[in-house]
Design a protein around this motif. Structure first.
Motif, PDB file in Angstrom:
ATOM      1  N   PHE A  28       0.879  -1.166   0.000  1.00  0.00           N
ATOM      2  CA  PHE A  28       0.000   0.000   0.000  1.00  0.00           C
ATOM      3  C   PHE A  28       0.915   1.214   0.000  1.00  0.00           C
ATOM      4  O   PHE A  28       1.557   1.498   1.011  1.00  0.00           O
ATOM      5  CB  PHE A  28      -0.897   0.024   1.239  1.00  0.00           C
ATOM      6  N   GLY A  29       0.990   1.907  -1.117  1.00  0.00           N
ATOM      7  CA  GLY A  29       1.965   2.981  -1.201  1.00  0.00           C
ATOM      8  C   GLY A  29       3.360   2.384  -1.133  1.00  0.00           C
ATOM      9  O   GLY A  29       3.715   1.518  -1.922  1.00  0.00           O
ATOM     10  N   GLU A  30       4.140   2.814  -0.139  1.00  0.00           N
ATOM     11  CA  GLU A  30       5.510   2.319  -0.004  1.00  0.00           C
ATOM     12  C   GLU A  30       5.640   1.219   1.045  1.00  0.00           C
ATOM     13  O   GLU A  30       6.732   0.652   1.209  1.00  0.00           O
ATOM     14  CB  GLU A  30       6.441   3.478   0.358  1.00  0.00           C
ATOM     15  N   ALA A  31       4.570   0.896   1.781  1.00  0.00           N
ATOM     16  CA  ALA A  31       4.637  -0.105   2.844  1.00  0.00           C
ATOM     17  C   ALA A  31       4.047  -1.425   2.367  1.00  0.00           C
ATOM     18  O   ALA A  31       2.966  -1.464   1.777  1.00  0.00           O
ATOM     19  CB  ALA A  31       3.900   0.384   4.083  1.00  0.00           C
ATOM     20  N   PHE A  61       5.686  -6.394  14.563  1.00  0.00           N
ATOM     21  CA  PHE A  61       6.022  -5.573  13.398  1.00  0.00           C
ATOM     22  C   PHE A  61       6.735  -4.320  13.905  1.00  0.00           C
ATOM     23  O   PHE A  61       6.136  -3.460  14.539  1.00  0.00           O
ATOM     24  CB  PHE A  61       4.755  -5.232  12.617  1.00  0.00           C
ATOM     25  N   LEU A  62       8.023  -4.238  13.613  1.00  0.00           N
ATOM     26  CA  LEU A  62       8.873  -3.218  14.215  1.00  0.00           C
ATOM     27  C   LEU A  62       8.927  -1.934  13.403  1.00  0.00           C
ATOM     28  O   LEU A  62       9.054  -0.847  13.960  1.00  0.00           O
ATOM     29  CB  LEU A  62      10.282  -3.780  14.399  1.00  0.00           C
ATOM     30  N   ARG A  63       8.860  -2.054  12.100  1.00  0.00           N
ATOM     31  CA  ARG A  63       8.869  -0.885  11.209  1.00  0.00           C
ATOM     32  C   ARG A  63       8.344  -1.328   9.854  1.00  0.00           C
ATOM     33  O   ARG A  63       8.351  -2.524   9.537  1.00  0.00           O
ATOM     34  CB  ARG A  63      10.275  -0.291  11.091  1.00  0.00           C
ATOM     35  N   PRO A  64       7.886  -0.390   9.023  1.00  0.00           N
ATOM     36  CA  PRO A  64       7.354  -0.771   7.711  1.00  0.00           C
ATOM     37  C   PRO A  64       8.438  -1.367   6.815  1.00  0.00           C
ATOM     38  O   PRO A  64       9.604  -0.949   6.853  1.00  0.00           O
ATOM     39  CB  PRO A  64       6.832   0.552   7.133  1.00  0.00           C
ATOM     40  N   ALA A  65       8.033  -2.357   6.015  1.00  0.00           N
ATOM     41  CA  ALA A  65       8.934  -2.928   5.009  1.00  0.00           C
ATOM     42  C   ALA A  65       8.702  -2.243   3.680  1.00  0.00           C
ATOM     43  O   ALA A  65       7.579  -1.838   3.357  1.00  0.00           O
ATOM     44  CB  ALA A  65       8.682  -4.426   4.878  1.00  0.00           C
TER      45      ALA A  65
END
Length: 261
Positions: A28-31, A61-65
């Motif tokens: 979704f977008g950049e994530a 989930f620690l940060r967006p991939a």
């Protein structure tokens, strides 16, 4: 079209490490979608296990991939005759993205439940609402038909209850398996939108259980919540297959969207 199996494939590098390429199609977008990320992690976990199926997964989930190259690291914790447990981590650009504890086992596809509750109601597929006109990114990879009763939030008339229900299948036509279930568990519109909180609701922690191997065909995905408070909300999801079998269950904790409409 790249198949889901191809998009979640992992390449062994030795010593429990795997190279992956996170597919832009599942973003979704950049994530990148969290359910898709779990599918990638579970491919590596099963590849390192003597057992065939990912029975339970507890993921932080620690940060967006971001789409692109990444690594999966599998660290065995215990291996037994009926189950094996490993820590499985997704790393990108040197930073941990997802940390998960995965327990694998082997389910018998011919087993029957000693008890199973009733499947929650949902209207037939032909009476449900398609997922939308924007057929790019993640939305283009799935075919979802939403119960109209939970889609009033789109018209500014949310139901007032944290809930979401939909029929689900892959747009590619692939039959569901445990890795598809991981995707479906995180595919719903966040249940919190029906309390008036519309916007990005990122998952912080998600635990799910594989309860049976799914039959071919459509899945039904039922989501609900118990509490929205102080910027946090929970979400429980059940997945039932085309034969009427409960095949997966999950609970997640998420940040509540800040935008209210």
């Amino acid at each position: 079209m790249t198949t889901y199996q191809e998009a979640t494939s992992v390449t062994p590098q030795g010593d429990g490490e795997y190279a992956v390429r996170l597919a832009e199609e599942y973003s979704f977008g950049e994530a990148v979608n969290g359910g898709y990320l779990m599918g990638v992690l579970l491919r590596a976990a099963v590849a390192e296990s003597p057992h065939a199926h990912p029975l339970t997964t507890a993921a932080s989930f620690l940060r967006p991939a971001q789409p692109g190259p990444a690594q999966v690291v599998v660290e065995p914790r215990k291996t037994g005759r009926t189950a094996a447990t490993a820590r499985v981590s997704l790393v990108q650009n040197g930073k941990p993205i997802v940390d998960a504890m995965v327990t694998t086992g082997t389910l018998d596809p011919t087993s029957e439940p000693a008890y199973q509750g009733e499947r929650p109601p949902i209207p037939p597929i032909e009476e449900c609402r398609p997922s939308g006109h924007d057929r790019s990114g993640f939305v283009a990879q799935v075919d979802m038909r939403f119960d109209p009763a939970v889609m009033g939030w789109l018209d500014g008339e949310p139901s007032g209850r944290p809930e979401m229900r939909a029929h689900f299948r892959l747009a590619s036509g692939e039959d569901p398996d445990p890795y598809v279930l991981a995707l479906a568990l995180d595919a719903l519109v966040p249940v919190v939108v029906n309390t008036g909180n519309v916007g990005w609701s990122p998952t912080v922690d998600l635990t799910w259980h594989l309860r049976a191997l799914p039959a071919p065909g459509w899945l039904t995905v039922h989501g609900g919540g118990r509490l929205v408070r102080d910027g946090w909300n929970d979400e429980d999801v059940e997945i039932w297959d085309s034969s009427g079998t409960l095949v997966a269950q999950s609970r997640q904790l998420a940040r509540t969207a800040r935008t209210r409409k």
